[in-house]
Write a protein that holds these residues in place. Structure first.
Motif, mmCIF file in Angstrom:
data_model
loop_
_atom_site.group_PDB
_atom_site.id
_atom_site.type_symbol
_atom_site.label_atom_id
_atom_site.label_comp_id
_atom_site.label_asym_id
_atom_site.label_seq_id
_atom_site.Cartn_x
_atom_site.Cartn_y
_atom_site.Cartn_z
ATOM 1 N N LEU A 102 84.579 1.170 91.631
ATOM 2 C CA LEU A 102 85.863 1.520 91.040
ATOM 3 C C LEU A 102 85.702 2.379 89.793
ATOM 4 O O LEU A 102 84.783 2.175 88.997
ATOM 5 N N SER A 103 86.611 3.323 89.638
ATOM 6 C CA SER A 103 86.682 4.153 88.442
ATOM 7 C C SER A 103 88.123 4.115 87.950
ATOM 8 O O SER A 103 89.052 4.371 88.720
ATOM 9 N N VAL A 104 88.302 3.777 86.675
ATOM 10 C CA VAL A 104 89.633 3.739 86.073
ATOM 11 C C VAL A 104 89.595 4.638 84.845
ATOM 12 O O VAL A 104 88.767 4.459 83.964
ATOM 13 N N LYS A 105 90.482 5.632 84.824
ATOM 14 C CA LYS A 105 90.525 6.589 83.715
ATOM 15 C C LYS A 105 91.949 6.772 83.245
ATOM 16 O O LYS A 105 92.887 6.716 84.044
ATOM 17 N N ILE A 106 92.072 7.051 81.959
ATOM 18 C CA ILE A 106 93.354 7.477 81.414
ATOM 19 C C ILE A 106 93.241 8.961 81.142
ATOM 20 O O ILE A 106 92.313 9.411 80.468
ATOM 21 N N ILE A 107 94.172 9.714 81.694
ATOM 22 C CA ILE A 107 94.236 11.153 81.461
ATOM 23 C C ILE A 107 95.660 11.461 81.016
ATOM 24 O O ILE A 107 96.600 11.345 81.816
ATOM 25 N N ASP A 108 95.797 11.792 79.735
ATOM 26 C CA ASP A 108 97.096 12.044 79.109
ATOM 27 C C ASP A 108 97.997 10.830 79.296
ATOM 28 O O ASP A 108 97.670 9.764 78.833
ATOM 29 N N ASP A 109 99.114 10.984 80.007
ATOM 30 C CA ASP A 109 100.071 9.888 80.180
ATOM 31 C C ASP A 109 99.908 9.155 81.510
ATOM 32 O O ASP A 109 100.832 8.481 81.961
ATOM 33 N N PHE A 110 98.742 9.289 82.136
ATOM 34 C CA PHE A 110 98.529 8.681 83.453
ATOM 35 C C PHE A 110 97.277 7.821 83.454
ATOM 36 O O PHE A 110 96.308 8.121 82.764
ATOM 37 N N VAL A 111 97.300 6.781 84.280
ATOM 38 C CA VAL A 111 96.089 6.036 84.592
ATOM 39 C C VAL A 111 95.740 6.413 86.029
ATOM 40 O O VAL A 111 96.612 6.444 86.900
#
Length: 139
Positions: free
Chosen positions: A51-60
């Motif tokens: 699994l990879s979980v990232k926050i990019i700007d206003d999104f997960v």
């Protein structure tokens, strides 16, 4: 591939609740209440390393992928991508993500008062392993 999607929206204890059920990707619950934003996603076929979980700007962005492995019916590989818009007042620096023994990924972040900066940027969120099972909240 045929995929059935069911979206249930409602209120529970004064909070907004959306539940998505898909035939191919399991169960998803998205909650946004006054103090916290939470996503619960059934990823029982994946380990934390998958699994990879990232926050990019206003999104997960949540991505899961495992290589081909044998099951009762032959061989299978799985991959999914999910993307959710974060509320503007979620404190991105305080977000946590954990995977329970029964395969529920819980992504959660507290909300800050609207006059404070929630700290938006791109950063990976580590997935930790919980020792106890997590039950999906009832709707």
């Amino acid at each position: 591939m045929l995929q059935c999607i069911c979206l249930r929206e409602g209120q529970q204890g004064g909070q907004s609740l959306q539940t998505l059920e898909t035939a191919s990707c399991g169960h998803v619950t998205v909650r946004s209440d006054r103090d916290k934003f939470t996503i619960m996603l059934d990823v029982k076929h994946f380990s934390p390393e998958d699994l990879s979980v990232k926050i990019i700007d206003d999104f997960v962005e949540i991505h899961g992928k495992h290589s081909e492995r044998q099951d009762d019916h032959g061989y299978i590989s799985r991959e999914f991508h999910r993307r959710y818009r974060l509320p503007a007042n979620v404190d991105q620096a305080a977000i946590t993500c954990s995977l329970s023994n029964d395969g529920m990924l819980t992504f959660s972040g507290p909300k800050v008062p609207s006059n404070m900066d929630a700290g938006h940027s791109e950063r990976p969120i580590p997935v930790s392993r919980e020792e106890k099972p997590t039950s999906a909240p009832s709707s």
